[in-house]
Design a protein around this motif. Structure first.
Motif, PDB file in Angstrom:
ATOM      1  N   UNK A 166      82.655  17.776 -66.732  1.00  0.00           N
ATOM      2  CA  UNK A 166      82.746  18.469 -65.457  1.00  0.00           C
ATOM      3  C   UNK A 166      82.958  19.958 -65.642  1.00  0.00           C
ATOM      4  N   UNK A 167      83.659  20.334 -66.691  1.00  0.00           N
ATOM      5  CA  UNK A 167      83.908  21.742 -66.933  1.00  0.00           C
ATOM      6  C   UNK A 167      82.680  22.394 -67.541  1.00  0.00           C
ATOM      7  N   UNK A 211      81.769  29.665 -65.280  1.00  0.00           N
ATOM      8  CA  UNK A 211      81.902  29.849 -63.834  1.00  0.00           C
ATOM      9  C   UNK A 211      82.978  28.980 -63.191  1.00  0.00           C
ATOM     10  N   UNK A 212      83.520  28.018 -63.940  1.00  0.00           N
ATOM     11  CA  UNK A 212      84.522  27.121 -63.377  1.00  0.00           C
ATOM     12  C   UNK A 212      85.668  27.002 -64.378  1.00  0.00           C
ATOM     13  N   UNK A 260      84.933  28.758 -56.520  1.00  0.00           N
ATOM     14  CA  UNK A 260      84.410  28.740 -57.895  1.00  0.00           C
ATOM     15  C   UNK A 260      83.339  27.671 -58.071  1.00  0.00           C
ATOM     16  N   UNK A 261      83.545  26.500 -57.468  1.00  0.00           N
ATOM     17  CA  UNK A 261      82.567  25.420 -57.562  1.00  0.00           C
ATOM     18  C   UNK A 261      81.235  25.844 -56.951  1.00  0.00           C
ATOM     19  N   UNK A 262      81.290  26.433 -55.771  1.00  0.00           N
ATOM     20  CA  UNK A 262      80.071  26.866 -55.098  1.00  0.00           C
ATOM     21  C   UNK A 262      79.419  28.019 -55.870  1.00  0.00           C
ATOM     22  N   UNK A 305      74.214  23.594 -61.540  1.00  0.00           N
ATOM     23  CA  UNK A 305      75.256  23.232 -62.505  1.00  0.00           C
ATOM     24  C   UNK A 305      76.035  22.008 -62.032  1.00  0.00           C
ATOM     25  N   UNK A 306      76.418  22.015 -60.777  1.00  0.00           N
ATOM     26  CA  UNK A 306      77.207  20.916 -60.231  1.00  0.00           C
ATOM     27  C   UNK A 306      76.455  19.590 -60.348  1.00  0.00           C
ATOM     28  N   UNK A 307      75.204  19.588 -59.980  1.00  0.00           N
ATOM     29  CA  UNK A 307      74.420  18.352 -60.045  1.00  0.00           C
ATOM     30  C   UNK A 307      74.242  17.917 -61.494  1.00  0.00           C
TER      31      UNK A 307
END
Length: 138
Positions: free
Chosen positions: A18-19, A65-66, A92-94, A100-102
Motif C-alpha cells: 500500500x505504501x 507521495x504517501x 496525500x492519497x488523492x 498509483x492507488x489502483x
C-alpha cells in the motif's frame, strides 16, 4: 467485513504494497478493478518477481507521495470500517493519484488468502474511502 482478520504476514506485505502502486478508472470518483482479471497469485512456496508486470516501476514513481503513517491509516480503514482516514491523509492519497492507488489495490487483491467475498468487500470499502477522500481534498 465483520470478523475478517488479515493474517499478520499478509498485513505486513499489504502495508508495504500500500505504501508503494495500475490503470486509471474511467470515473474518477470510483476505483474499478475487475477481480476476475487479476493475474494468478504465486504459489505460497514461490516468490514472484512482481505482483504484476510494471508494479515496481509504478511503485517507485508513487512511493514518495504517501507517507508510511498515511499508508497504515488507509490500510487500517480498508480492514476495519470503523477506522476513518484523516483529511490530511486523504489529501496525500488523492495527490498520489488514482493510477498509483489502483495499482496498489490490484496488488493487494491478488493475495491468495482473500476470498472473492473478501475482495468484493475490500473494493466496496476502498470505493468509499476514495470517494470520501476526493470530497475532502477538493
Amino acid at each position: 467485513m465483520e470478523g475478517f482478520k488479515l493474517p499478520s504476514a499478509l498485513a505486513a506485505f499489504a502495508l508495504v504494497v500500500f505504501i508503494s502502486a495500475f490503470f486509471a478508472a474511467a470515473d474518477p470518483n470510483t476505483v474499478t478493478i475487475d477481480v476476475n482479471d487479476l493475474p494468478a497469485a504465486a504459489p505460497v512456496d514461490e516468490i514472484r518477481a512482481e505482483p504484476y508486470p510494471g508494479f515496481y516501476d509504478l511503485s517507485r514513481r508513487c512511493i514518495s507521495k504517501l507517507t508510511d503513517e498515511c499508508g497504515k491509516e488507509v490500510l487500517s480503514g480498508l480492514f476495519n470500517k470503523e477506522n476513518k482516514v484523516s483529511q490530511s491523509c486523504c489529501v496525500k492519497l488523492v495527490a498520489m493519484g488514482q493510477e498509483c492507488h489502483i495499482g496498489l489495490m490490484k496488488a493487494l487483491l491478488m493475495f491468495p488468502d482473500l476470498t472473492e467475498n473478501d475482495r468484493n468487500e475490500i473494493l466496496t470499502i476502498d470505493n468509499t474511502i476514495w470517494s470520501e477522500c476526493l470530497k475532502v481534498s477538493n
